[in-house]
Write a protein that holds these residues in place. Structure first.
Motif, PDB file in Angstrom:
ATOM      1  N   LEU A  73      -1.654  -9.689 -29.321  1.00 30.82           N
ATOM      2  CA  LEU A  73      -0.967  -9.525 -28.039  1.00 30.82           C
ATOM      3  C   LEU A  73       0.544  -9.522 -28.213  1.00 30.82           C
ATOM      4  O   LEU A  73       1.255  -8.800 -27.523  1.00 30.82           O
ATOM      5  CB  LEU A  73      -1.359 -10.658 -27.077  1.00 30.82           C
ATOM      6  CG  LEU A  73      -2.848 -10.815 -26.769  1.00 30.82           C
ATOM      7  CD1 LEU A  73      -3.069 -12.039 -25.885  1.00 30.82           C
ATOM      8  CD2 LEU A  73      -3.401  -9.563 -26.099  1.00 30.82           C
ATOM      9  N   LYS A  74       1.022 -10.356 -29.120  1.00 31.10           N
ATOM     10  CA  LYS A  74       2.476 -10.467 -29.340  1.00 31.10           C
ATOM     11  C   LYS A  74       2.733 -11.057 -30.714  1.00 31.10           C
ATOM     12  O   LYS A  74       1.931 -11.849 -31.207  1.00 31.10           O
ATOM     13  CB  LYS A  74       3.090 -11.365 -28.257  1.00 31.10           C
ATOM     14  CG  LYS A  74       4.624 -11.382 -28.249  1.00 31.10           C
ATOM     15  CD  LYS A  74       5.150 -12.103 -27.025  1.00 31.10           C
ATOM     16  CE  LYS A  74       6.679 -12.060 -26.973  1.00 31.10           C
ATOM     17  NZ  LYS A  74       7.218 -10.691 -26.916  1.00 31.10           N
ATOM     18  N   ALA A  75       3.840 -10.660 -31.322  1.00 27.56           N
ATOM     19  CA  ALA A  75       4.242 -11.231 -32.615  1.00 27.56           C
ATOM     20  C   ALA A  75       5.757 -11.387 -32.624  1.00 27.56           C
ATOM     21  O   ALA A  75       6.473 -10.478 -32.208  1.00 27.56           O
ATOM     22  CB  ALA A  75       3.798 -10.332 -33.764  1.00 27.56           C
ATOM     23  N   PHE A  76       6.222 -12.540 -33.064  1.00 28.11           N
ATOM     24  CA  PHE A  76       7.674 -12.738 -33.162  1.00 28.11           C
ATOM     25  C   PHE A  76       7.992 -13.788 -34.227  1.00 28.11           C
ATOM     26  O   PHE A  76       7.176 -14.666 -34.509  1.00 28.11           O
ATOM     27  CB  PHE A  76       8.284 -13.126 -31.812  1.00 28.11           C
ATOM     28  CG  PHE A  76       7.761 -14.418 -31.236  1.00 28.11           C
ATOM     29  CD1 PHE A  76       8.349 -15.643 -31.530  1.00 28.11           C
ATOM     30  CD2 PHE A  76       6.665 -14.405 -30.372  1.00 28.11           C
ATOM     31  CE1 PHE A  76       7.861 -16.817 -30.989  1.00 28.11           C
ATOM     32  CE2 PHE A  76       6.162 -15.583 -29.831  1.00 28.11           C
ATOM     33  CZ  PHE A  76       6.769 -16.792 -30.142  1.00 28.11           C
ATOM     34  N   PRO A  77       9.185 -13.687 -34.835  1.00 30.83           N
ATOM     35  CA  PRO A  77       9.580 -14.668 -35.841  1.00 30.83           C
ATOM     36  C   PRO A  77      10.417 -15.785 -35.215  1.00 30.83           C
ATOM     37  O   PRO A  77      11.116 -15.566 -34.228  1.00 30.83           O
ATOM     38  CB  PRO A  77      10.443 -13.834 -36.792  1.00 30.83           C
ATOM     39  CG  PRO A  77      11.103 -12.821 -35.879  1.00 30.83           C
ATOM     40  CD  PRO A  77      10.141 -12.563 -34.746  1.00 30.83           C
ATOM     41  N   VAL A  78      10.341 -16.974 -35.785  1.00 29.16           N
ATOM     42  CA  VAL A  78      11.196 -18.090 -35.392  1.00 29.16           C
ATOM     43  C   VAL A  78      11.956 -18.524 -36.638  1.00 29.16           C
ATOM     44  O   VAL A  78      11.349 -18.971 -37.613  1.00 29.16           O
ATOM     45  CB  VAL A  78      10.368 -19.263 -34.831  1.00 29.16           C
ATOM     46  CG1 VAL A  78      11.249 -20.476 -34.587  1.00 29.16           C
ATOM     47  CG2 VAL A  78       9.680 -18.858 -33.542  1.00 29.16           C
ATOM     48  N   THR A  79      13.275 -18.351 -36.629  1.00 24.32           N
ATOM     49  CA  THR A  79      14.079 -18.709 -37.811  1.00 24.32           C
ATOM     50  C   THR A  79      15.214 -19.665 -37.464  1.00 24.32           C
ATOM     51  O   THR A  79      15.893 -20.159 -38.346  1.00 24.32           O
ATOM     52  CB  THR A  79      14.688 -17.441 -38.451  1.00 24.32           C
ATOM     53  OG1 THR A  79      15.408 -16.712 -37.453  1.00 24.32           O
ATOM     54  CG2 THR A  79      13.599 -16.547 -39.032  1.00 24.32           C
ATOM     55  N   ASN A  80      15.410 -19.935 -36.178  1.00 26.03           N
ATOM     56  CA  ASN A  80      16.434 -20.882 -35.748  1.00 26.03           C
ATOM     57  C   ASN A  80      15.991 -22.295 -36.132  1.00 26.03           C
ATOM     58  O   ASN A  80      14.888 -22.706 -35.785  1.00 26.03           O
ATOM     59  CB  ASN A  80      16.607 -20.756 -34.221  1.00 26.03           C
ATOM     60  CG  ASN A  80      17.674 -21.707 -33.685  1.00 26.03           C
ATOM     61  OD1 ASN A  80      17.529 -22.921 -33.800  1.00 26.03           O
ATOM     62  ND2 ASN A  80      18.714 -21.161 -33.105  1.00 26.03           N
ATOM     63  N   PRO A  81      16.841 -23.057 -36.848  1.00 22.57           N
ATOM     64  CA  PRO A  81      16.426 -24.392 -37.332  1.00 22.57           C
ATOM     65  C   PRO A  81      15.890 -25.309 -36.230  1.00 22.57           C
ATOM     66  O   PRO A  81      14.903 -26.015 -36.425  1.00 22.57           O
ATOM     67  CB  PRO A  81      17.719 -24.958 -37.937  1.00 22.57           C
ATOM     68  CG  PRO A  81      18.494 -23.743 -38.335  1.00 22.57           C
ATOM     69  CD  PRO A  81      18.179 -22.696 -37.305  1.00 22.57           C
TER      70      PRO A  81
END
Length: 209
Positions: A192-200
């Motif tokens: 349905l959705k894909a996203f990256p999390v890179t914020n500490p």
């Protein structure tokens, strides 16, 4: 009448119940919640699939439905319970951007399974334990997510600032949609959705969660 709970952990995705337990379940009340489904498997084939809505409209409820199905002449009867609502899967990653810097984060994949795709789960259960949970599914898809989505997307970033750019997030989702479609489809899941999390700060929240 006692209640049978197929899912006592929020991380449980699906459970295959063998015939020897079905007689016990048939004497209990089974309540399906929204986004839960149950399929009857007869001799390796999926028969009737019921959901909360169907169950609420059935005279006699689950035990009567199951009792009627138990009468069929079949040597193999099992029940497949599954979550059909959206669930989030967090996959930790570490990789290099174009300038050699190391980037860390999580890939979030939000996925769901439709009742029509329940039969595909039998492929998984043929070679695995009778319970599939979030950790188990992540174990199946994590390497592919890293190789097919994370690595090429990071390689297209020249600096660390590019990772926080809207273009990177958009490219990440589009790459996941294309590259993960076959594997997820074979397992019965839709992305349905894909996203990256890179914020500490956000990464800390994910790890706590």
């Amino acid at each position: 009448m006692a209640n049978y709970r197929w899912r006592d952990n929020p991380n449980t995705i699906a459970r295959l119940v063998n015939a020897d337990k079905i007689k016990t379940i048939s004497t209990q009340q089974v309540l399906l919640k929204p986004n839960e489904a149950c399929a009857l498997i007869i001799d390796g084939r999926i028969g009737d699939v019921i959901t909360e809505t169907i169950l609420n409209n059935m005279a006699g409820g689950f035990s009567r439905w199951l009792g009627e199905k138990m009468g069929v002449t079949a040597s193999d009867r099992r029940l497949l319970f599954a979550m059909t609502g959206p669930m989030d899967y967090w996959i930790p990653f570490e990789g290099q951007i174009a300038n050699g810097e190391v980037a860390k984060g999580f890939a979030n994949l939000r996925m769901k399974m439709s009742t029509d795709d329940l039969p595909k789960l039998l492929n998984y259960f043929a070679n695995n334990a009778p319970t599939l949970d979030r950790e188990g599914l992540i174990g199946i898809i994590a390497a592919e997510v890293k190789a097919r989505v994370v690595t090429p997307c990071l390689a297209a970033c020249n600096t660390a600032a590019d990772i926080r750019d809207a273009g990177f997030i958009e490219r990440f989702e589009m790459t996941a949609e294309v590259e993960m479609r076959n594997l997820l489809s074979n397992l019965g899941f839709t992305l349905l959705k894909a996203f990256p999390v890179t914020n500490p700060t956000d990464m800390e929240l994910v790890e706590r969660h």
